[in-house]
Design an enzyme around this catalytic site. Sequence first.
Site, PDB file in Angstrom:
ATOM      1  N   GLY A 155       0.808  -1.209   0.000  1.00 26.32           N
ATOM      2  CA  GLY A 155       0.000   0.000   0.000  1.00 26.32           C
ATOM      3  C   GLY A 155       0.843   1.260   0.000  1.00 26.32           C
TER       4      GLY A 155
ATOM      5  N   THR B 185       1.220   3.858   2.180  1.00 19.11           N
ATOM      6  CA  THR B 185       2.011   4.216   3.360  1.00 19.11           C
ATOM      7  C   THR B 185       3.189   3.270   3.529  1.00 19.11           C
ATOM      8  OG1 THR B 185      -0.023   5.023   4.403  1.00 19.11           O
ATOM      9  CG2 THR B 185       1.898   4.754   5.821  1.00 19.11           C
TER      10      THR B 185
ATOM     11  N   ASP C 206       3.045  -2.445   8.356  1.00 15.88           N
ATOM     12  CA  ASP C 206       2.086  -2.456   7.249  1.00 15.88           C
ATOM     13  C   ASP C 206       1.016  -1.403   7.504  1.00 15.88           C
ATOM     14  OD1 ASP C 206       0.895  -3.209   4.881  1.00 15.88           O
ATOM     15  OD2 ASP C 206       0.674  -5.320   5.412  1.00 15.88           O
TER      16      ASP C 206
ATOM     17  N   ALA D 255      -3.214  -0.163   6.899  1.00 18.99           N
ATOM     18  CA  ALA D 255      -4.528  -0.768   7.104  1.00 18.99           C
ATOM     19  C   ALA D 255      -5.577   0.119   6.455  1.00 18.99           C
ATOM     20  CB  ALA D 255      -4.828  -0.946   8.585  1.00 18.99           C
ATOM     21  N   ASP D 256      -6.690  -0.497   6.109  1.00 19.46           N
ATOM     22  CA  ASP D 256      -7.798   0.261   5.531  1.00 19.46           C
ATOM     23  C   ASP D 256      -8.731   0.796   6.606  1.00 19.46           C
ATOM     24  OD1 ASP D 256      -7.211  -0.160   2.648  1.00 19.46           O
ATOM     25  OD2 ASP D 256      -7.424  -2.256   3.230  1.00 19.46           O
TER      26      ASP D 256
ATOM     27  N   GLY E  47      -6.710  -5.313   2.854  1.00 22.13           N
ATOM     28  CA  GLY E  47      -6.992  -6.006   1.607  1.00 22.13           C
ATOM     29  C   GLY E  47      -7.483  -5.123   0.492  1.00 22.13           C
TER      30      GLY E  47
ATOM     31  N   GLY F  25      -5.683  -3.575  -1.393  1.00 21.11           N
ATOM     32  CA  GLY F  25      -4.779  -3.870  -2.500  1.00 21.11           C
ATOM     33  C   GLY F  25      -4.771  -5.325  -2.913  1.00 21.11           C
TER      34      GLY F  25
ATOM     35  N   GLU G  11      -0.136 -10.644   3.556  1.00 21.83           N
ATOM     36  CA  GLU G  11      -0.007  -9.686   4.651  1.00 21.83           C
ATOM     37  C   GLU G  11      -0.305 -10.342   5.997  1.00 21.83           C
ATOM     38  OE1 GLU G  11      -1.219  -5.549   2.309  1.00 21.83           O
ATOM     39  OE2 GLU G  11      -2.766  -6.756   3.266  1.00 21.83           O
TER      40      GLU G  11
END
Length: 236
Positions: free
Chosen positions: A30, A32, A86, A88-89, A100, A102, A108
């Site tokens: 993603g 970030t 990582d 996050a949405d 998810g 992406g 992940e």
Amino acid sequence: MDLQNQMKKAVAQAAVDQIQNGMILGLGSGSTAALMIEALAIKIKSGEIKDVVGVTTSFQGEVLASELGIPLKSLSSVSEIDLAIDGADEVDPKFQLIKGGGACHVQEKLVAALAKKFIVVVDSTKLVEKLNLDFKLPVEVLPSAWKQVQKTLINLGGEGNLRMAQKKAGPIVTDQGNLILDLTFRNGIDQPELLETQINNIPGVLENGLFVNLTDEVLVGKVESDVVGVESLKKI
């Protein structure tokens, strides 16, 4: 650079500041996470960080890390990851996540589960009181089973359709060669732990985008009086 991108860059840098020499790193996916990979590469090139190796969560991340000269290993070649970082949405108050967007959530989740510490980097717009009110829950399914899975998910209260590609005809295909159903639950997700298990028990489902009880710390980019800062949220 707009404020949201400034927040992303700030949290990416804050996450990289936690990396120590010799670590095996989980490198997320993603926008970030891409900024985090770029910041890591700068520190490796300058010699500030040494002897680290990355395990990427997507083909896109693998290409970026390789181009920037970050040493990589495959997930199957490591038994433990020291630190995974990582995006996050969505992040709820209990640090449960939806990921998810992406279509990389299978890899992940494997990386996050293998990590001694899992840091999530987000801007403040990703913090929510309840999951799935604004962002759909992705479920990765075998191509031959998507219709069957779609019908079964209705019984759990989830309505969803295949995620379609934007620049090609047909649906999105994941790195594993599967399809994505994007689900909406009318009143959001009340019990992420239960729902994660229920969905994954459906024949034909590979994995879903609920990340339950995996997150150790959330780094949040915030803006106060037009000044960008980072807040660290940790489980009590």
